[in-house]
Motif scaffolding. Structure first.
Motif, PDB file in Angstrom:
ATOM      1  N   ILE A 197      -1.725  28.879  -2.629  1.00 39.51           N
ATOM      2  CA  ILE A 197      -2.423  28.745  -1.350  1.00 39.51           C
ATOM      3  C   ILE A 197      -3.668  29.612  -1.372  1.00 39.51           C
ATOM      4  O   ILE A 197      -3.601  30.795  -1.705  1.00 39.51           O
ATOM      5  N   ASP A 198      -4.798  29.022  -1.006  1.00 39.34           N
ATOM      6  CA  ASP A 198      -6.056  29.750  -0.881  1.00 39.34           C
ATOM      7  C   ASP A 198      -6.214  30.138   0.582  1.00 39.34           C
ATOM      8  O   ASP A 198      -6.421  29.279   1.442  1.00 39.34           O
ATOM      9  N   ILE A 199      -6.130  31.440   0.873  1.00 43.29           N
ATOM     10  CA  ILE A 199      -6.149  31.876   2.273  1.00 43.29           C
ATOM     11  C   ILE A 199      -7.565  32.111   2.804  1.00 43.29           C
ATOM     12  O   ILE A 199      -7.714  32.505   3.968  1.00 43.29           O
ATOM     13  N   GLY A 200      -8.611  31.846   1.982  1.00 43.76           N
ATOM     14  CA  GLY A 200      -9.965  32.062   2.474  1.00 43.76           C
ATOM     15  C   GLY A 200     -10.979  31.141   1.838  1.00 43.76           C
ATOM     16  O   GLY A 200     -11.479  31.412   0.747  1.00 43.76           O
ATOM     17  N   VAL A 201     -11.297  30.026   2.526  1.00 43.27           N
ATOM     18  CA  VAL A 201     -12.277  29.062   2.023  1.00 43.27           C
ATOM     19  C   VAL A 201     -13.325  28.838   3.119  1.00 43.27           C
ATOM     20  O   VAL A 201     -12.986  28.400   4.221  1.00 43.27           O
ATOM     21  N   ASN A 202     -14.593  29.117   2.804  1.00 44.38           N
ATOM     22  CA  ASN A 202     -15.681  28.898   3.765  1.00 44.38           C
ATOM     23  C   ASN A 202     -16.179  27.463   3.639  1.00 44.38           C
ATOM     24  O   ASN A 202     -17.320  27.220   3.225  1.00 44.38           O
ATOM     25  N   LEU A 203     -15.331  26.518   4.002  1.00 41.59           N
ATOM     26  CA  LEU A 203     -15.638  25.103   3.767  1.00 41.59           C
ATOM     27  C   LEU A 203     -16.734  24.589   4.694  1.00 41.59           C
ATOM     28  O   LEU A 203     -17.296  23.526   4.460  1.00 41.59           O
ATOM     29  N   THR A 204     -17.055  25.334   5.747  1.00 42.34           N
ATOM     30  CA  THR A 204     -18.137  24.913   6.634  1.00 42.34           C
ATOM     31  C   THR A 204     -19.511  25.215   6.034  1.00 42.34           C
ATOM     32  O   THR A 204     -20.534  24.753   6.560  1.00 42.34           O
ATOM     33  N   HIS A 205     -19.563  25.964   4.949  1.00 44.13           N
ATOM     34  CA  HIS A 205     -20.834  26.379   4.367  1.00 44.13           C
ATOM     35  C   HIS A 205     -21.652  25.170   3.901  1.00 44.13           C
ATOM     36  O   HIS A 205     -21.097  24.177   3.429  1.00 44.13           O
ATOM     37  N   ALA A 206     -22.951  25.306   4.013  1.00 45.11           N
ATOM     38  CA  ALA A 206     -23.852  24.203   3.653  1.00 45.11           C
ATOM     39  C   ALA A 206     -23.728  23.786   2.196  1.00 45.11           C
ATOM     40  O   ALA A 206     -24.046  22.638   1.853  1.00 45.11           O
ATOM     41  N   GLN A 207     -23.271  24.682   1.324  1.00 46.14           N
ATOM     42  CA  GLN A 207     -23.116  24.312  -0.083  1.00 46.14           C
ATOM     43  C   GLN A 207     -22.092  23.197  -0.282  1.00 46.14           C
ATOM     44  O   GLN A 207     -22.065  22.569  -1.349  1.00 46.14           O
ATOM     45  N   PHE A 208     -21.263  22.951   0.721  1.00 46.39           N
ATOM     46  CA  PHE A 208     -20.252  21.904   0.606  1.00 46.39           C
ATOM     47  C   PHE A 208     -20.621  20.646   1.395  1.00 46.39           C
ATOM     48  O   PHE A 208     -19.807  19.722   1.501  1.00 46.39           O
ATOM     49  N   ASP A 209     -21.830  20.597   1.930  1.00 47.42           N
ATOM     50  CA  ASP A 209     -22.194  19.477   2.801  1.00 47.42           C
ATOM     51  C   ASP A 209     -22.103  18.121   2.110  1.00 47.42           C
ATOM     52  O   ASP A 209     -21.827  17.108   2.762  1.00 47.42           O
ATOM     53  N   ASP A 210     -22.353  18.087   0.804  1.00 48.77           N
ATOM     54  CA  ASP A 210     -22.416  16.794   0.109  1.00 48.77           C
ATOM     55  C   ASP A 210     -21.087  16.318  -0.464  1.00 48.77           C
ATOM     56  O   ASP A 210     -20.971  15.141  -0.842  1.00 48.77           O
ATOM     57  N   ASP A 211     -20.088  17.209  -0.549  1.00 53.80           N
ATOM     58  CA  ASP A 211     -18.881  16.803  -1.283  1.00 53.80           C
ATOM     59  C   ASP A 211     -17.597  17.504  -0.809  1.00 53.80           C
ATOM     60  O   ASP A 211     -16.736  17.832  -1.613  1.00 53.80           O
ATOM     61  N   ARG A 212     -17.451  17.724   0.484  1.00 52.30           N
ATOM     62  CA  ARG A 212     -16.268  18.449   0.972  1.00 52.30           C
ATOM     63  C   ARG A 212     -14.963  17.767   0.586  1.00 52.30           C
ATOM     64  O   ARG A 212     -14.021  18.415   0.163  1.00 52.30           O
ATOM     65  N   GLN A 213     -14.922  16.453   0.741  1.00 47.59           N
ATOM     66  CA  GLN A 213     -13.690  15.743   0.418  1.00 47.59           C
ATOM     67  C   GLN A 213     -13.345  15.908  -1.061  1.00 47.59           C
ATOM     68  O   GLN A 213     -12.188  16.157  -1.422  1.00 47.59           O
ATOM     69  N   ALA A 214     -14.338  15.814  -1.928  1.00 53.05           N
ATOM     70  CA  ALA A 214     -14.099  15.964  -3.363  1.00 53.05           C
ATOM     71  C   ALA A 214     -13.647  17.379  -3.691  1.00 53.05           C
ATOM     72  O   ALA A 214     -12.772  17.575  -4.548  1.00 53.05           O
ATOM     73  N   VAL A 215     -14.215  18.374  -3.032  1.00 55.18           N
ATOM     74  CA  VAL A 215     -13.820  19.767  -3.255  1.00 55.18           C
ATOM     75  C   VAL A 215     -12.348  19.964  -2.917  1.00 55.18           C
ATOM     76  O   VAL A 215     -11.597  20.605  -3.671  1.00 55.18           O
ATOM     77  N   ILE A 216     -11.930  19.395  -1.800  1.00 53.37           N
ATOM     78  CA  ILE A 216     -10.527  19.501  -1.385  1.00 53.37           C
ATOM     79  C   ILE A 216      -9.622  18.782  -2.379  1.00 53.37           C
ATOM     80  O   ILE A 216      -8.567  19.310  -2.787  1.00 53.37           O
TER      81      ILE A 216
END
Length: 268
Positions: free
Chosen positions: A4-23
């Motif tokens: 379990i990753d207890i700290g992910v800043n998924l709202t960050h702009a670096q993830f704007d293009d591929d959030r689903q793929a990152v997950i």
């Protein structure tokens, strides 16, 4: 093996293009659940919304809600009221990221302490744990936490980077410790190599703090130089090596710890 990753800043702009793929990449690497970090009202609201969008079944993604010490100067009654509302959301499992940062002092120490104590009060009222940030402020943090500890359900020092004295003082208060890829940084994190052995099973959790703190020992380095939750396995292996502990054993007790701390459902 589940982690379990207890700290992910998924709202960050670096993830704007591929959030689903990152997950999806994280799931493929055994990261079964993630806590998305909120650092102000906007990111806290967004993190909660992303949980619903990216995990409609409600079993894998959860979030925190809070105001980072860098932004403590903005703390006011409106922010307190909004945070109270967010704290009632089903996906929100901790108050934070909040705390003290006397390293940069983007907000004055007085403003930081005021916002931090107000957020501790919200956590106490909603019976939620706290996702706490501390940098160069352990003495004041400990004074504040000692005054509130009996009322707090739980608290984790996110991305612990302190010394032995502060680690042992946090452990003496029955707090939890989050370890990130900072431990893979030979320039700044070498002191953690021995300290991580002092954290008992049941108090230790792992986090990437993505997209920040890309482990320097990661080879080859990713082209985008961006940290991702899929790299949590690398941190797990480094911590296991330093603790002299089998990887699967460390994975189990850190996962069990995170599930208890954040009251997470069984992913199976």
């Amino acid at each position: 093996m589940h982690i379990i990753d207890i700290g992910v800043n998924l709202t960050h702009a670096q993830f704007d293009d591929d959030r689903q793929a990152v997950i999806e990449n994280a799931y493929a690497q055994g990261v079964s659940q993630m806590i998305l970090t909120g650092t102000d009202l906007i990111t806290s609201t967004r993190a909660c919304e992303l949980c619903d969008v990216l995990d409609p079944r409600g079993t894998r993604l959860f979030s925190t809600a809070g105001v980072h010490p860098h932004d403590a100067k903005s703390w006011n009654l409106y922010e307190a009221e909004q945070l109270h509302q967010l704290a009632s959301a089903a996906r929100v499992r901790a108050i934070g990221e909040c705390g003290l940062d006397f390293n940069r002092n983007y907000s004055t120490p007085a403003d930081q302490e005021r916002a931090f104590e107000a957020q501790l009060a919200i956590a106490i009222e909603h019976r939620l744990p706290v996702f706490a940030h501390e940098r160069d402020a352990a003495k004041r943090m400990l004074v504040i936490l000692k005054a509130h500890r009996d009322s707090l359900s739980n608290l984790v020092i996110h991305c612990f980077t302190g010394d032995q004295a502060s680690l042992h003082a946090y452990l003496d208060l029955d707090l939890h410790i989050g370890i990130t890829g900072w431990i893979c940084d030979e320039r700044r994190g070498g002191h953690l190599h021995t300290l991580v052995r002092d954290i008992p099973a049941g108090r230790l959790m792992l986090e990437t703090d993505a997209p920040f703190l890309l482990p320097r020992t990661l080879k080859p380095r990713p082209r985008r130089n961006r940290n991702e939750p899929s790299y949590l396995r690398h941190i797990l292996e480094q911590v296991a090596l330093l603790r002299g502990e089998p990887i699967d054993e460390l994975a189990k007790h850190t996962t069990d710890c995170a599930q208890r701390f954040f009251d997470l459902p069984d992913v199976n």
